[in-house]
Motif scaffolding. Structure first.
Motif, mmCIF file in Angstrom:
data_model
loop_
_atom_site.group_PDB
_atom_site.id
_atom_site.type_symbol
_atom_site.label_atom_id
_atom_site.label_comp_id
_atom_site.label_asym_id
_atom_site.label_seq_id
_atom_site.Cartn_x
_atom_site.Cartn_y
_atom_site.Cartn_z
ATOM 1 N N GLU A 10 -133.841 31.216 -25.097
ATOM 2 C CA GLU A 10 -135.132 31.363 -25.765
ATOM 3 C C GLU A 10 -134.956 31.843 -27.206
ATOM 4 O O GLU A 10 -134.238 32.793 -27.474
ATOM 5 N N ARG A 11 -135.645 31.153 -28.121
ATOM 6 C CA ARG A 11 -135.558 31.461 -29.547
ATOM 7 C C ARG A 11 -136.949 31.358 -30.187
ATOM 8 O O ARG A 11 -137.839 30.684 -29.677
ATOM 9 N N ASP A 12 -137.106 31.988 -31.335
ATOM 10 C CA ASP A 12 -138.342 31.882 -32.110
ATOM 11 C C ASP A 12 -138.489 30.456 -32.622
ATOM 12 O O ASP A 12 -137.512 29.825 -33.014
ATOM 13 N N ARG A 13 -139.705 29.954 -32.657
ATOM 14 C CA ARG A 13 -139.932 28.566 -33.065
ATOM 15 C C ARG A 13 -139.525 28.307 -34.517
ATOM 16 O O ARG A 13 -139.307 27.175 -34.916
ATOM 17 N N ARG A 14 -139.368 29.354 -35.321
ATOM 18 C CA ARG A 14 -138.959 29.181 -36.714
ATOM 19 C C ARG A 14 -137.514 28.708 -36.841
ATOM 20 O O ARG A 14 -137.096 28.278 -37.913
ATOM 21 N N GLU A 15 -136.744 28.780 -35.749
ATOM 22 C CA GLU A 15 -135.383 28.250 -35.763
ATOM 23 C C GLU A 15 -135.377 26.725 -35.606
ATOM 24 O O GLU A 15 -134.364 26.092 -35.814
ATOM 25 N N PHE A 16 -136.514 26.165 -35.235
ATOM 26 C CA PHE A 16 -136.608 24.742 -34.914
ATOM 27 C C PHE A 16 -137.415 23.992 -35.972
ATOM 28 O O PHE A 16 -138.278 24.554 -36.625
ATOM 29 N N TYR A 17 -137.124 22.720 -36.088
ATOM 30 C CA TYR A 17 -137.865 21.838 -36.992
ATOM 31 C C TYR A 17 -138.628 20.832 -36.132
ATOM 32 O O TYR A 17 -138.035 20.100 -35.343
ATOM 33 N N TYR A 18 -139.942 20.808 -36.269
ATOM 34 C CA TYR A 18 -140.791 19.882 -35.516
ATOM 35 C C TYR A 18 -140.708 18.502 -36.139
ATOM 36 O O TYR A 18 -140.896 18.347 -37.346
ATOM 37 N N VAL A 19 -140.434 17.496 -35.328
ATOM 38 C CA VAL A 19 -140.293 16.135 -35.841
ATOM 39 C C VAL A 19 -141.526 15.291 -35.554
ATOM 40 O O VAL A 19 -141.956 14.512 -36.383
ATOM 41 N N GLY A 20 -142.124 15.435 -34.379
ATOM 42 C CA GLY A 20 -143.308 14.662 -34.026
ATOM 43 C C GLY A 20 -143.295 14.284 -32.562
ATOM 44 O O GLY A 20 -142.531 14.828 -31.765
ATOM 45 N N ASP A 21 -144.150 13.324 -32.212
ATOM 46 C CA ASP A 21 -144.238 12.855 -30.834
ATOM 47 C C ASP A 21 -142.897 12.325 -30.345
ATOM 48 O O ASP A 21 -142.199 11.622 -31.073
ATOM 49 N N ALA A 22 -142.569 12.650 -29.116
ATOM 50 C CA ALA A 22 -141.331 12.149 -28.507
ATOM 51 C C ALA A 22 -141.628 10.860 -27.751
ATOM 52 O O ALA A 22 -141.380 10.727 -26.562
ATOM 53 N N VAL A 23 -142.208 9.921 -28.472
ATOM 54 C CA VAL A 23 -142.516 8.608 -27.903
ATOM 55 C C VAL A 23 -141.998 7.542 -28.857
ATOM 56 O O VAL A 23 -141.891 7.766 -30.057
#
Length: 90
Positions: A10-23
């Motif tokens: 488990e990590r803070d969401r600030r460590e991640f980069y949101y790309v978009g829908d996984a479709v």
């Protein structure tokens, strides 16, 4: 928001980069025209409820993950390695 990385935990969401829908998006033909290409590039659905999104663990292990979450409650229901999701779809 906390996201569970399959490798790091488990990590803070600030460590991640949101790309978009996984479709998979249906890419228009190269000669489809400006209106079709504008829609493809700029417009996405923004549903309320459960979605599957692609995230990149940018400040961590550099893993691509698929996060199943509820956009209304912000609850994360599931995280999976994107490579495993792709294998299951093949």
């Amino acid at each position: 928001m906390r996201i569970k990385c399959p490798h790091c935990g488990e990590r803070d969401r600030r460590e991640f980069y949101y790309v978009g829908d996984a479709v998979a998006l249906d890419r228009p033909d190269p000669d489809a025209g400006d209106v079709v290409w504008d829609d493809y590039v700029h417009n996405r659905d923004n549903p309320a409820g459960v979605t599957r999104d692609l995230w990149y663990h940018e400040s961590g292990c550099s893993t691509w993950i698929v996060v199943t979450r509820n956009t209304v409650t912000h609850e994360i229901l599931k995280t999976e390695l994107a490579s495993k999701v792709k294998e299951a779809m093949a």
